[in-house]
Design a protein around this motif. Structure first.
Motif, PDB file in Angstrom:
ATOM      1  N   ARG A  53      -1.796  97.830  62.153  1.00 27.29           N
ATOM      2  CA  ARG A  53      -1.404  98.532  61.043  1.00 27.29           C
ATOM      3  C   ARG A  53      -0.752  97.791  59.863  1.00 27.29           C
ATOM      4  NH1 ARG A  53       0.066 101.719  65.190  1.00 27.29           N
ATOM      5  NH2 ARG A  53      -1.117 103.313  65.443  1.00 27.29           N
ATOM      6  N   VAL A  54      -0.987  97.742  58.793  1.00 20.56           N
ATOM      7  CA  VAL A  54      -0.405  96.862  57.519  1.00 20.56           C
ATOM      8  C   VAL A  54      -0.102  97.862  56.717  1.00 20.56           C
ATOM      9  CG1 VAL A  54      -0.883  95.344  55.704  1.00 20.56           C
ATOM     10  CG2 VAL A  54      -2.006  95.032  58.032  1.00 20.56           C
ATOM     11  N   ALA A  55       1.267  97.855  56.608  1.00 21.93           N
ATOM     12  CA  ALA A  55       2.085  98.662  55.539  1.00 21.93           C
ATOM     13  C   ALA A  55       2.385  97.956  54.223  1.00 21.93           C
ATOM     14  CB  ALA A  55       3.370  99.358  56.196  1.00 21.93           C
ATOM     15  N   CYS A  56       2.210  98.255  53.213  1.00 17.56           N
ATOM     16  CA  CYS A  56       2.399  97.883  52.003  1.00 17.56           C
ATOM     17  C   CYS A  56       3.094  98.961  50.990  1.00 17.56           C
ATOM     18  CB  CYS A  56       0.990  97.231  51.312  1.00 17.56           C
ATOM     19  SG  CYS A  56       0.044  98.487  50.758  1.00 17.56           S
ATOM     20  N   ILE A  57       3.965  98.489  50.224  1.00 16.54           N
ATOM     21  CA  ILE A  57       4.592  99.140  49.004  1.00 16.54           C
ATOM     22  C   ILE A  57       4.000  98.735  47.850  1.00 16.54           C
ATOM     23  CG2 ILE A  57       6.665 100.195  47.844  1.00 16.54           C
ATOM     24  CD1 ILE A  57       8.031  99.614  50.613  1.00 16.54           C
ATOM     25  N   VAL A  58       2.756  99.071  47.196  1.00 13.03           N
ATOM     26  CA  VAL A  58       2.360  98.481  46.014  1.00 13.03           C
ATOM     27  C   VAL A  58       2.058  99.772  44.828  1.00 13.03           C
ATOM     28  CG1 VAL A  58       0.301  97.343  45.413  1.00 13.03           C
ATOM     29  CG2 VAL A  58       1.111  97.153  47.509  1.00 13.03           C
ATOM     30  N   PRO A  59       2.322  99.510  43.848  1.00  7.69           N
ATOM     31  CA  PRO A  59       2.266 100.375  42.695  1.00  7.69           C
ATOM     32  C   PRO A  59       0.676 100.598  42.480  1.00  7.69           C
ATOM     33  CG  PRO A  59       3.018  98.595  41.615  1.00  7.69           C
ATOM     34  CD  PRO A  59       2.989  98.145  43.153  1.00  7.69           C
ATOM     35  N   ASN A  60       0.194 101.503  41.733  1.00  6.99           N
ATOM     36  CA  ASN A  60      -1.330 101.430  41.218  1.00  6.99           C
ATOM     37  C   ASN A  60      -1.579 100.229  40.520  1.00  6.99           C
ATOM     38  OD1 ASN A  60      -1.522 103.854  42.566  1.00  6.99           O
ATOM     39  ND2 ASN A  60      -1.014 105.147  40.927  1.00  6.99           N
ATOM     40  N   VAL A  79      -1.699 101.113  55.733  1.00  4.92           N
ATOM     41  CA  VAL A  79      -0.650 102.190  55.509  1.00  4.92           C
ATOM     42  C   VAL A  79       0.043 101.972  54.037  1.00  4.92           C
ATOM     43  CG1 VAL A  79       1.347 103.288  56.697  1.00  4.92           C
ATOM     44  CG2 VAL A  79      -0.508 102.302  57.916  1.00  4.92           C
ATOM     45  N   PRO A  80      -0.743 102.615  53.138  1.00  2.00           N
ATOM     46  CA  PRO A  80       0.091 102.557  51.866  1.00  2.00           C
ATOM     47  C   PRO A  80       1.314 103.352  51.567  1.00  2.00           C
ATOM     48  CG  PRO A  80      -1.890 103.764  51.516  1.00  2.00           C
ATOM     49  CD  PRO A  80      -1.802 103.484  53.053  1.00  2.00           C
TER      50      PRO A  80
END
Length: 92
Positions: A53-60, A79-80
């Motif tokens: 699983r790769v979680a990321c915090i990214v805006p649009n 996992v956005p």
């Protein structure tokens, strides 16, 4: 057929067709594939393997799509996390 295979097929069929637009920036299927492949290589070098699983915090943004297709090609689960959440909300 999975997302990665479908994307590869579309890229072969329409390499110069625009897949996404953000403001004045337009990305073709071929360019998207190149961007995603580079990111997938970096993720693999960092130890990401199939099933992870790769979680990321990214805006649009355009980079989210790079990450989406990179993860699909490994294949691992993206996992956005909503960039508007506070630290407490992310911690759950």
């Amino acid at each position: 057929m999975n997302i990665a295979a479908s994307f590869d097929q579309a890229t072969q069929r329409w390499p110069e067709r625009v897949i996404q637009i953000l403001g004045d920036t337009q990305i073709t299927y071929a360019a998207q594939r190149t961007r995603a492949a580079g990111l997938a290589s970096a993720l693999r070098a960092a130890g990401v393997t199939a099933g992870d699983r790769v979680a990321c915090i990214v805006p649009n943004c355009l980079e989210f799509t790079d990450l989406f297709f990179a993860c699909a090609s490994i294949p691992c689960t993206l996992v956005p996390i909503d960039a508007n959440l506070t630290a407490a909300e992310v911690a759950g």
